[in-house]
Write an enzyme that holds these catalytic residues in place. Structure first.
Site, PDB file in Angstrom:
ATOM      1  N   ASP A   1       0.724  -1.407  -0.278  1.00 40.00           N
ATOM      2  CA  ASP A   1      -0.011  -0.026  -0.383  1.00 40.00           C
ATOM      3  C   ASP A   1       1.073   1.156  -0.150  1.00 40.00           C
ATOM      4  O   ASP A   1       0.595   2.328   0.192  1.00 40.00           O
ATOM      5  CB  ASP A   1      -0.947   0.368   1.063  1.00 40.00           C
ATOM      6  CG  ASP A   1      -0.484  -0.330   2.714  1.00 40.00           C
ATOM      7  OD1 ASP A   1       0.711  -0.246   2.510  1.00 40.00           O
ATOM      8  OD2 ASP A   1      -1.532  -0.129   3.281  1.00 40.00           O
TER       9      ASP A   1
ATOM     10  N   ASP B   1      -0.911  -6.342  -0.054  1.00 41.85           N
ATOM     11  CA  ASP B   1      -1.222  -4.904   1.325  1.00 41.85           C
ATOM     12  C   ASP B   1      -3.193  -4.970   1.086  1.00 41.85           C
ATOM     13  O   ASP B   1      -3.904  -4.614   0.494  1.00 41.85           O
ATOM     14  CB  ASP B   1      -1.214  -3.739   1.119  1.00 41.85           C
ATOM     15  CG  ASP B   1       0.280  -4.003   2.170  1.00 41.85           C
ATOM     16  OD1 ASP B   1       0.170  -5.343   3.112  1.00 41.85           O
ATOM     17  OD2 ASP B   1       0.924  -3.225   1.908  1.00 41.85           O
TER      18      ASP B   1
ATOM     19  N   LYS C   1      -1.098  -9.955   3.046  1.00 45.60           N
ATOM     20  CA  LYS C   1      -0.372  -8.804   4.035  1.00 45.60           C
ATOM     21  C   LYS C   1      -1.677  -8.231   4.784  1.00 45.60           C
ATOM     22  O   LYS C   1      -2.640  -7.231   4.287  1.00 45.60           O
ATOM     23  CB  LYS C   1       0.261  -8.338   3.813  1.00 45.60           C
ATOM     24  CG  LYS C   1       1.476  -7.702   4.491  1.00 45.60           C
ATOM     25  CD  LYS C   1       3.117  -7.479   4.648  1.00 45.60           C
ATOM     26  CE  LYS C   1       3.486  -5.591   3.893  1.00 45.60           C
ATOM     27  NZ  LYS C   1       2.560  -4.785   4.506  1.00 45.60           N
TER      28      LYS C   1
ATOM     29  N   GLU D   1       8.486  -4.315  10.881  1.00 51.02           N
ATOM     30  CA  GLU D   1       9.627  -3.108  10.694  1.00 51.02           C
ATOM     31  C   GLU D   1      10.125  -2.331  11.470  1.00 51.02           C
ATOM     32  O   GLU D   1       9.491  -2.152  12.422  1.00 51.02           O
ATOM     33  CB  GLU D   1       8.354  -2.506   9.260  1.00 51.02           C
ATOM     34  CG  GLU D   1       8.395  -1.441   8.852  1.00 51.02           C
ATOM     35  CD  GLU D   1       7.916  -1.027   7.643  1.00 51.02           C
ATOM     36  OE1 GLU D   1       6.976  -1.491   7.733  1.00 51.02           O
ATOM     37  OE2 GLU D   1       7.952   0.647   7.430  1.00 51.02           O
TER      38      GLU D   1
HETATM   39  O1  KIV Z   1       4.129  -1.087   1.608  1.00 50.72           O
HETATM   40  C1  KIV Z   1       5.388  -1.107   1.632  1.00 50.72           C
HETATM   41  O2  KIV Z   1       5.979  -1.059   1.187  1.00 50.72           O
HETATM   42  C2  KIV Z   1       5.625  -2.067   2.854  1.00 50.72           C
HETATM   43  C3  KIV Z   1       6.386  -2.954   3.488  1.00 50.72           C
HETATM   44  C4  KIV Z   1       7.507  -1.664   3.988  1.00 50.72           C
HETATM   45  C5  KIV Z   1       7.075  -4.047   3.984  1.00 50.72           C
HETATM   46  O3  KIV Z   1       4.506  -2.836   3.870  1.00 50.72           O
END
Ligand code: KIV
Length: 272
Positions: free
Chosen positions: A52, A91, A120, A189
């Protein structure tokens, strides 16, 4: 009838677990578009995240909160059309998994129909039922703890998390809970290295770090960051493996000069 030979994917959720058992490091990068996805499909990386962070990197928003379900679907479709053979994780956008199990399943279905092989989502407390139901419904779920960018306004900025003993214990507890609920991997993270190491050694599922040190089972970076596309954004955990900004500026500069000097196009670049 299922065609078991079509659309081979180089990794799957099970392979992530296997990699940890075999002490093989996992590499992931973000991707938001078809051109880069085609290039990534020719690399050995283990997975692509349609993050995202697309809202920030591709659309210039200040946070990931602006990534709508529609935006994530469009980017997931573009990536999956180019990422032949790659394991694609998408995401779940802001709040999409906080409105109950049915709404979360609808979003996951949309993203998987757009070509994702897994989703995710950030956090665990308050949406345990969603994670359990998705994992139990054949949707591989990747967790995301530590700095959760969708909570940026709770933190008051993108800050390292888990520095106090109490907070570190909380993140460890949540990590274990995610594993119990059926997550197949966990992004950590921006947490201290020692905490990431403790979590990694406590879990059966692999940890994928970003700003979480070398002891994680794998690493992920935003593609534009590792390509050095934004010299103004260089947090401690990012390594630019290419001077993309310089190379792009040089190439466009050369084009500009060639056009203005009349050197481009040459005879061989024109039709008779
Ligand atoms: O959205 C994203 O780029 C992420 C990464 C930081 C793992 O969730």
């Amino acid at each position: 009838m299922h065609n078991t030979t079509s659309a081979p994917v180089s990794s799957c959720a099970q392979d992530f677990l296997q990699a940890k058992l075999e002490h093989r490091k996992l590499s992931m990068v973000t991707c938001y578009d078809h051109t880069f996805a085609r290039l990534l499909s020719r690399t050995a990386i283990d997975g692509i995240l349609v993050g995202d962070s697309a809202a920030m990197v591709m659309h210039g928003h200040p946070s990931t909160l602006s990534a709508s379900t529609d935006l994530m679907r469009l980017h997931t479709e573009a990536v999956s059309r180019g990422a032949a053979g790659k394991f694609v994780v998408a995401d779940m956008p802001f709040l999409s998994f906080r409105k109950g199990v049915a709404a979360a399943l609808d979003t996951a279905q949309l993203l998987m129909n757009a070509g994702a092989h897994a989703v995710k989502l950030e956090g665990v407390d308050g949406h345990e039922d969603v994670i359990e139901r998705m994992a139990g419904s054949g949707i591989p779920v990747m967790g995301h703890l530590g700095l959760q960018p969708q909570s940026v306004h709770t933190y008051g900025g993108f800050r390292v998390q888990g520095r106090s003993d109490h907070h570190a214990e909380e993140i460890l507890r949540q990590s274990k809970r995610l594993e119990e609920l059926g997550a197949f991997a966990l992004v950590l993270e921006c947490i201290p290295t020692l905490l990431a190491e403790k979590i990694t050694s406590s879990l059966r599922i692999p940890t994928i770090g970003i700003g979480a040190g070398a002891q994680c089972d794998g690493q992920i970076l935003v593609l534009q960051d590792l390509l050095g596309m934004n010299p103004d954004f260089q947090p401690k955990f990012v390594r630019a493996f290419w001077d993309g900004a310089r190379s792009i500026l040089d190439a466009v500069g050369s084009f500009d000069e060639a056009v203005k000097s009349g050197e481009f196009p040459a005879a061989k670049e024109t039709y008779k």
